[in-house]
Motif scaffolding. Structure first.
Motif, PDB file in Angstrom:
ATOM      1  N   PRO A   6       0.811  -1.223   0.000  1.00 28.47           N
ATOM      2  CA  PRO A   6       0.000   0.000   0.000  1.00 28.47           C
ATOM      3  C   PRO A   6       0.841   1.269   0.000  1.00 28.47           C
ATOM      4  CG  PRO A   6       0.267  -0.734   2.237  1.00 28.47           C
ATOM      5  CD  PRO A   6       1.078  -1.677   1.355  1.00 28.47           C
ATOM      6  N   SER A   7       2.116   1.182  -0.394  1.00 30.94           N
ATOM      7  CA  SER A   7       2.984   2.323  -0.134  1.00 30.94           C
ATOM      8  C   SER A   7       3.561   3.044  -1.338  1.00 30.94           C
ATOM      9  CB  SER A   7       4.144   1.869   0.757  1.00 30.94           C
ATOM     10  OG  SER A   7       4.897   0.877   0.089  1.00 30.94           O
ATOM     11  N   ARG A   8       3.386   2.554  -2.558  1.00 27.90           N
ATOM     12  CA  ARG A   8       4.073   3.187  -3.685  1.00 27.90           C
ATOM     13  C   ARG A   8       3.269   3.062  -4.977  1.00 27.90           C
ATOM     14  NH1 ARG A   8       9.751   4.032  -4.988  1.00 27.90           N
ATOM     15  NH2 ARG A   8      10.116   3.730  -7.199  1.00 27.90           N
ATOM     16  N   ILE A   9       3.180   4.181  -5.686  1.00 30.23           N
ATOM     17  CA  ILE A   9       2.581   4.211  -7.025  1.00 30.23           C
ATOM     18  C   ILE A   9       3.556   4.956  -7.931  1.00 30.23           C
ATOM     19  CG2 ILE A   9       0.711   5.088  -8.475  1.00 30.23           C
ATOM     20  CD1 ILE A   9      -1.087   4.993  -5.987  1.00 30.23           C
ATOM     21  N   MET A  10       3.874   4.358  -9.063  1.00 28.44           N
ATOM     22  CA  MET A  10       4.723   5.018 -10.054  1.00 28.44           C
ATOM     23  C   MET A  10       3.954   4.982 -11.370  1.00 28.44           C
ATOM     24  SD  MET A  10       8.523   3.971 -11.305  1.00 28.44           S
ATOM     25  CE  MET A  10       9.609   4.988 -10.349  1.00 28.44           C
ATOM     26  N   GLN A  11       3.764   6.166 -11.961  1.00 28.36           N
ATOM     27  CA  GLN A  11       2.957   6.244 -13.177  1.00 28.36           C
ATOM     28  C   GLN A  11       3.519   7.288 -14.133  1.00 28.36           C
ATOM     29  OE1 GLN A  11      -0.874   7.417 -11.691  1.00 28.36           O
ATOM     30  NE2 GLN A  11      -0.200   9.425 -11.078  1.00 28.36           N
ATOM     31  N   THR A  12       3.096   7.175 -15.385  1.00 32.01           N
ATOM     32  CA  THR A  12       3.464   8.187 -16.363  1.00 32.01           C
ATOM     33  C   THR A  12       2.346   9.213 -16.458  1.00 32.01           C
ATOM     34  OG1 THR A  12       2.533   6.860 -18.156  1.00 32.01           O
ATOM     35  CG2 THR A  12       4.896   6.652 -17.753  1.00 32.01           C
ATOM     36  N   PHE A  13       2.718  10.407 -16.847  1.00 30.59           N
ATOM     37  CA  PHE A  13       1.756  11.489 -17.011  1.00 30.59           C
ATOM     38  C   PHE A  13       2.117  12.222 -18.287  1.00 30.59           C
ATOM     39  CE2 PHE A  13       0.451  15.918 -16.480  1.00 30.59           C
ATOM     40  CZ  PHE A  13      -0.870  15.764 -16.134  1.00 30.59           C
ATOM     41  N   ILE A  14       1.135  12.370 -19.162  1.00 32.18           N
ATOM     42  CA  ILE A  14       1.340  13.111 -20.401  1.00 32.18           C
ATOM     43  C   ILE A  14       0.364  14.272 -20.399  1.00 32.18           C
ATOM     44  CG2 ILE A  14       1.286  13.039 -22.918  1.00 32.18           C
ATOM     45  CD1 ILE A  14       1.802   9.989 -22.671  1.00 32.18           C
ATOM     46  N   ALA A  50      10.952  20.613 -20.705  1.00 31.94           N
ATOM     47  CA  ALA A  50       9.649  19.989 -20.421  1.00 31.94           C
ATOM     48  C   ALA A  50       9.119  20.464 -19.073  1.00 31.94           C
ATOM     49  CB  ALA A  50       9.774  18.466 -20.438  1.00 31.94           C
ATOM     50  N   LEU A  51       9.996  20.527 -18.083  1.00 31.81           N
ATOM     51  CA  LEU A  51       9.594  21.031 -16.767  1.00 31.81           C
ATOM     52  C   LEU A  51       9.120  22.469 -16.856  1.00 31.81           C
ATOM     53  CD1 LEU A  51       9.480  21.129 -13.645  1.00 31.81           C
ATOM     54  CD2 LEU A  51      11.929  21.648 -13.686  1.00 31.81           C
ATOM     55  N   GLU A  52       9.893  23.330 -17.485  1.00 28.35           N
ATOM     56  CA  GLU A  52       9.526  24.740 -17.604  1.00 28.35           C
ATOM     57  C   GLU A  52       8.233  24.908 -18.389  1.00 28.35           C
ATOM     58  OE1 GLU A  52      13.128  26.318 -19.262  1.00 28.35           O
ATOM     59  OE2 GLU A  52      14.047  26.567 -17.275  1.00 28.35           O
ATOM     60  N   GLY A  53       8.041  24.099 -19.422  1.00 27.32           N
ATOM     61  CA  GLY A  53       6.808  24.180 -20.210  1.00 27.32           C
ATOM     62  C   GLY A  53       5.589  23.803 -19.394  1.00 27.32           C
ATOM     63  N   MET A  54       5.702  22.758 -18.602  1.00 21.20           N
ATOM     64  CA  MET A  54       4.584  22.331 -17.757  1.00 21.20           C
ATOM     65  C   MET A  54       4.271  23.387 -16.708  1.00 21.20           C
ATOM     66  SD  MET A  54       3.427  19.123 -18.394  1.00 21.20           S
ATOM     67  CE  MET A  54       3.513  17.712 -17.337  1.00 21.20           C
ATOM     68  N   SER A  56       4.944  26.616 -16.761  1.00 14.48           N
ATOM     69  CA  SER A  56       4.416  27.848 -17.358  1.00 14.48           C
ATOM     70  C   SER A  56       2.993  27.692 -17.880  1.00 14.48           C
ATOM     71  CB  SER A  56       5.336  28.321 -18.486  1.00 14.48           C
ATOM     72  OG  SER A  56       5.276  27.436 -19.585  1.00 14.48           O
ATOM     73  N   SER A  57       2.541  26.451 -18.075  1.00 13.30           N
ATOM     74  CA  SER A  57       1.195  26.221 -18.594  1.00 13.30           C
ATOM     75  C   SER A  57       0.129  26.190 -17.501  1.00 13.30           C
ATOM     76  CB  SER A  57       1.146  24.920 -19.385  1.00 13.30           C
ATOM     77  OG  SER A  57       1.281  23.823 -18.509  1.00 13.30           O
ATOM     78  N   GLY A  58       0.548  26.289 -16.234  1.00 14.55           N
ATOM     79  CA  GLY A  58      -0.425  26.312 -15.145  1.00 14.55           C
ATOM     80  C   GLY A  58      -0.705  24.964 -14.521  1.00 14.55           C
ATOM     81  N   THR A  59       0.099  23.966 -14.812  1.00 14.58           N
ATOM     82  CA  THR A  59      -0.157  22.642 -14.254  1.00 14.58           C
ATOM     83  C   THR A  59       0.016  22.607 -12.736  1.00 14.58           C
ATOM     84  OG1 THR A  59       2.117  21.946 -14.705  1.00 14.58           O
ATOM     85  CG2 THR A  59       0.445  21.384 -16.341  1.00 14.58           C
ATOM     86  N   GLU A  60       0.792  23.538 -12.205  1.00 10.91           N
ATOM     87  CA  GLU A  60       0.969  23.574 -10.744  1.00 10.91           C
ATOM     88  C   GLU A  60      -0.368  23.822 -10.050  1.00 10.91           C
ATOM     89  OE1 GLU A  60       3.702  25.773  -7.349  1.00 10.91           O
ATOM     90  OE2 GLU A  60       3.925  26.346  -9.441  1.00 10.91           O
ATOM     91  N   THR A  64      -2.247  21.246  -7.455  1.00 15.07           N
ATOM     92  CA  THR A  64      -2.675  21.693  -6.122  1.00 15.07           C
ATOM     93  C   THR A  64      -4.156  21.420  -5.922  1.00 15.07           C
ATOM     94  OG1 THR A  64      -0.967  23.393  -6.065  1.00 15.07           O
ATOM     95  CG2 THR A  64      -2.833  23.691  -4.578  1.00 15.07           C
ATOM     96  N   GLU A  65      -4.946  21.684  -6.942  1.00 19.83           N
ATOM     97  CA  GLU A  65      -6.387  21.418  -6.867  1.00 19.83           C
ATOM     98  C   GLU A  65      -6.659  19.931  -6.671  1.00 19.83           C
ATOM     99  OE1 GLU A  65     -10.115  21.637  -9.903  1.00 19.83           O
ATOM    100  OE2 GLU A  65      -8.834  23.414  -9.835  1.00 19.83           O
TER     101      GLU A  65
END
Length: 77
Positions: A6-14, A50-54, A56-60, A64-65
């Motif tokens: 019950p302790s770990r989930i690893m997934q991809t996100f596109i 890729a980090l900066e693009g994400m 700057s697009s408001g994904t943060e 949070t939501e």
């Protein structure tokens, strides 16, 4: 990618705006006591662009939501 109940989930996100940049997200759950748990989320991007693009697009805001919604569900359970 990986599920270690019950302790770990690893997934991809596109993210739709950056379909060629696959992020790998790992969430680790730790039980602190009978009433408290801790979730740590780590995101691994294929490049700094890729980090900066994400970011700057408001994904943060979306992330949070999502965490806020999860907190509401847990509190109401």
């Amino acid at each position: 990618l990986e599920l270690g109940p019950p302790s770990r989930i690893m997934q991809t996100f596109i993210y739709e705006g950056f379909p060629d940049n696959v992020m790998v997200e790992t969430v680790i759950f730790e039980e602190l006591s009978d009433l408290h748990s801790k979730a740590t989320s780590m995101s691994e991007f294929p490049s700094i662009e890729a980090l900066e693009g994400m970011v700057s697009s408001g994904t943060e805001e979306g992330a949070t939501e999502s965490w806020d919604r999860l907190a509401e569900l847990v509190e109401s359970a």
